[in-house]
Each structure stands twice: as C-alpha cells, then as structure tokens.
Design an enzyme around this catalytic site. Structure first.
Site, PDB file in Angstrom:
ATOM      1  N   ASP A  51       0.806  -1.292  -0.027  1.00 21.76           N
ATOM      2  CA  ASP A  51       0.214   0.082   0.004  1.00 21.76           C
ATOM      3  C   ASP A  51       0.869   1.068   0.027  1.00 21.76           C
ATOM      4  O   ASP A  51       0.411   2.468  -0.035  1.00 21.76           O
ATOM      5  CB  ASP A  51      -1.183  -0.131   1.123  1.00 21.76           C
ATOM      6  CG  ASP A  51      -0.504  -0.036   2.547  1.00 21.76           C
ATOM      7  OD1 ASP A  51       0.983  -0.155   2.432  1.00 21.76           O
ATOM      8  OD2 ASP A  51      -1.176  -0.142   3.613  1.00 21.76           O
ATOM      9  N   SER A  52       2.268   1.025  -0.030  1.00 16.27           N
ATOM     10  CA  SER A  52       3.327   2.188  -0.268  1.00 16.27           C
ATOM     11  C   SER A  52       2.775   2.893  -1.612  1.00 16.27           C
ATOM     12  O   SER A  52       3.269   3.841  -1.944  1.00 16.27           O
ATOM     13  CB  SER A  52       4.610   1.744  -0.176  1.00 16.27           C
ATOM     14  OG  SER A  52       4.894   0.362  -0.594  1.00 16.27           O
ATOM     15  N   ASP A  90      -0.991  -5.996  -0.423  1.00 21.39           N
ATOM     16  CA  ASP A  90      -1.489  -5.475   1.012  1.00 21.39           C
ATOM     17  C   ASP A  90      -3.176  -5.328   0.794  1.00 21.39           C
ATOM     18  O   ASP A  90      -3.452  -4.726   0.068  1.00 21.39           O
ATOM     19  CB  ASP A  90      -0.759  -3.872   1.256  1.00 21.39           C
ATOM     20  CG  ASP A  90       0.372  -4.011   2.168  1.00 21.39           C
ATOM     21  OD1 ASP A  90       0.465  -4.893   2.757  1.00 21.39           O
ATOM     22  OD2 ASP A  90       1.301  -3.201   1.828  1.00 21.39           O
ATOM     23  N   LYS A 120      -1.541  -9.524   2.613  1.00 20.97           N
ATOM     24  CA  LYS A 120      -0.829  -8.899   3.782  1.00 20.97           C
ATOM     25  C   LYS A 120      -1.690  -7.972   4.367  1.00 20.97           C
ATOM     26  O   LYS A 120      -2.309  -7.101   3.949  1.00 20.97           O
ATOM     27  CB  LYS A 120       0.536  -8.341   3.505  1.00 20.97           C
ATOM     28  CG  LYS A 120       1.293  -7.850   4.685  1.00 20.97           C
ATOM     29  CD  LYS A 120       2.765  -7.544   4.323  1.00 20.97           C
ATOM     30  CE  LYS A 120       2.896  -6.065   3.670  1.00 20.97           C
ATOM     31  NZ  LYS A 120       2.691  -4.995   4.595  1.00 20.97           N
ATOM     32  N   GLU A 122      -1.807  -5.795   8.345  1.00 15.29           N
ATOM     33  CA  GLU A 122      -1.266  -5.049   9.456  1.00 15.29           C
ATOM     34  C   GLU A 122      -1.762  -5.223  10.765  1.00 15.29           C
ATOM     35  O   GLU A 122      -3.097  -5.414  10.909  1.00 15.29           O
ATOM     36  CB  GLU A 122      -0.814  -3.573   9.350  1.00 15.29           C
ATOM     37  CG  GLU A 122       0.018  -3.393   8.389  1.00 15.29           C
ATOM     38  CD  GLU A 122       0.137  -1.779   8.229  1.00 15.29           C
ATOM     39  OE1 GLU A 122      -0.305  -0.826   9.037  1.00 15.29           O
ATOM     40  OE2 GLU A 122       0.587  -1.003   7.097  1.00 15.29           O
ATOM     41  N   GLU A 189       8.656  -4.559  10.702  1.00  8.62           N
ATOM     42  CA  GLU A 189       9.468  -3.388  10.235  1.00  8.62           C
ATOM     43  C   GLU A 189       9.770  -2.527  11.246  1.00  8.62           C
ATOM     44  O   GLU A 189       9.057  -1.964  12.112  1.00  8.62           O
ATOM     45  CB  GLU A 189       8.022  -2.770   9.370  1.00  8.62           C
ATOM     46  CG  GLU A 189       8.500  -1.108   8.794  1.00  8.62           C
ATOM     47  CD  GLU A 189       7.693  -0.716   7.857  1.00  8.62           C
ATOM     48  OE1 GLU A 189       6.504  -1.151   7.544  1.00  8.62           O
ATOM     49  OE2 GLU A 189       7.813   0.409   7.456  1.00  8.62           O
TER      50      GLU A 189
HETATM   51  O1  KIV Z   1       3.489  -1.161   1.738  1.00  8.42           O
HETATM   52  C1  KIV Z   1       4.807  -1.598   1.775  1.00  8.42           C
HETATM   53  O2  KIV Z   1       5.523  -1.068   0.789  1.00  8.42           O
HETATM   54  C2  KIV Z   1       5.061  -2.437   2.879  1.00  8.42           C
HETATM   55  C3  KIV Z   1       6.815  -2.583   3.083  1.00  8.42           C
HETATM   56  C4  KIV Z   1       7.265  -1.509   3.551  1.00  8.42           C
HETATM   57  C5  KIV Z   1       6.720  -3.823   3.799  1.00  8.42           C
HETATM   58  O3  KIV Z   1       4.291  -2.821   3.627  1.00  8.42           O
END
Ligand code: KIV
Length: 271
Positions: A51-52, A90, A120, A122, A189
């Site tokens: 989600d980055s 994510d 994934k 959190e 992280e």
């Molecule tokens: O969204 C992302 O890029 C991440 C990484 C920093 C692990 O969750």
C-alpha cells in the site's frame, strides 16, 4: 513445452522451506507491469504490491488513502508481469479492521480479481478474528508487526518501534499469535535488530525484515527506495543500489536540450 511451464514458481511452502534450510528470502515491492517484470527477471523470491503505492504511485503523504479498487488494479498489473515470484498484496486501510466478514470479502476480491497469491495485513491481536476468517477461507496471509504505517496517526512518528519492554513483549506475543493463526510469514518493520532476531528464532514461519537487522529470515525493501528514485527518503536501514533520480532527471534534461537545439531527431532517426 513452453518456457513458462519450466519455471519453478515460488509458493508459501517454498518460503517455509527456505527458512528451514536457512536460505534468505528476498522481497521487493512493485506496483506495475514493467517493474514487476524486471524485478521477477532479477530473481526475486516474492513481490509485495504494497500500500506504499499510495505514496509512490499516487503521491499521498501516507498509505491511508489508497482504496481496495486501486490495490486490485496495481495487483492485476503486477501479476501480468510475473512468471516466478510469489505475489503478495496489501489489504488497504479500512478494508479489514472493522469486522472479519468485511476482511474476508476484501481478501476474496483481491484473490479473485487480481489472481495474486496471498494478502498481507497489519496488526496482531486487534485483527485476530479477521486473520482467522481469511486463513479459514484458504487464503494465505502474511502478517506485519512493528512500524505499521496504517497506524501512523496513532504512533505520531515513523521512528523505530518496540524499543521499550512493554511494546517488545506485545510484539513477541503477537508474532506467536500470527503463527498460531496460520499466517505463512511475517513482516517486521523498523524494530531493534535484537528483538527481530528473538522473534525470528521463536517462531517457525519466516520473518521478512525492513529496518529490522540482519537476523530476519528475509529482507524486503521498497523498489523505488532501493533504486534511488525517491531522492528525499534516506533512512539508516536503506541501501541504495542505483541513483535513478539523478540518472533519469539527467536523461530528461539532455533530451530537452537535444530537442531545443534541433539535434533530435537527426537524419538517422528520421524516415
Ligand atoms: O507497503 C509496503 O511497501 C510495505 C513494506 C514497507 C513492507 O508494507
């Protein structure tokens, strides 16, 4: 037989075996077809459609604004570029925290509409029921503990997490819980290296670190940071393998010069 059918695809089971065999796992982010193709060709084990993308593709300050539809779009683009790597997507903020049914619906949409291999999310204890529901539906889940950027407004900063005993103990027990719930791997992280080592040694599923020291079972970096496209992001944990910001801005300004002085296109570049 096609070339593709000869490629040995990475699965969640492969990652489990890599931990057992003490072979480090490699992971990078990708949000688009062209990048995914290059990252896969470079031999990466797993690709994270993170989600980055909210920061790097859309220019938002945090990961919070990206939507489930947008994550599915990025995952579809990535999947089309990948032959070998395991693709993990994510679940974005707001798509799983409120209730387990919604979490399962979001995870199912990602798997069905993008054909990715895993999701994934959190958090630990707080999202226990959502993880259970998704795992029970047969969807592989990667956990994410430590600095969890979707909670940035609760943390207030992007500094190292779990330096104090209380938070470190909660992280240890959350890691055990995620293993017990059936997560296949766990991102750690920005936590102290000693804590990441302790977590990695105490659970049987692989840990993938980012800013969590050398003793995790694997490492993940954000592709744009690792190739130096993101000029202003310089945390201590980052190793840059290229300086693409300088390379690309240099190439663009050379192109601008060449067109302005009528050097491009020349005779050979014309029909
Ligand atoms: O969204 C992302 O890029 C991440 C990484 C920093 C692990 O969750």
């Amino acid at each position: 037989m096609s070339v593709h059918s000869e490629i040995k695809k990475i699965t969640t089971e492969t990652l489990r075996k890599m931990k057992f065999d003490k072979e480090k796992i490699t992971m990078l982010t990708a949000y688009d077809f062209t990048t995914a193709k290059m990252v896969d060709a470079g031999g990466i084990d797993a690709i994270l459609v993170g989600d980055s993308a909210s920061n790097l593709m859309a220019g938002y300050e945090t990961t919070l604004p990206i939507t489930l539809d947008q994550m599915i779009y990025h995952a579809q683009c990535v999947i089309r570029g990948v032959d070998r790597a395991l693709v993990v997507v994510d679940l974005p903020f707001g798509s799983y925290q409120s209730n387990p049914e919604k979490a399962l619906e979001s995870a199912v949409r990602i798997m069905k509409e993008s054909e990715a291999h895993a999701i994934k999310l959190e958090g630990g204890k707080e999202v226990e029921k959502s993880i259970k529901k998704i795992v029970n539906a047969g969807i592989p889940v990667m956990g994410h503990l430590g600095l969890t950027p979707q909670s940035i407004y609760q943390f207030g900063t992007y500094k190292v997490r779990a330096k104090e005993d209380e938070e470190a103990e909660k992280l240890m027990s959350d890691a055990k819980l995620l293993e017990d719930l059936g997560c296949f791997a766990l991102v750690l992280e920005k936590i102290p290296a000693a804590l990441a080592k302790k977590v990695s040694e105490s659970i049987s599923i692989p840990t993938i670190g980012i800013g969590a020291g050398p003793d995790c079972d694997g490492q993940v970096l954000v592709y744009h940071d690792m190739v130096g496209m993101n000029k202003d992001f310089t945390p201590k944990f980052l190793r840059r393998y290229l300086d693409l910001y300088t390379e690309i801005t240099g190439a663009v300004s050379q192109y601008v010069k060449d067109v302005k002085r009528a050097d491009f296109p020349n005779q050979e570049e014309s029909y």
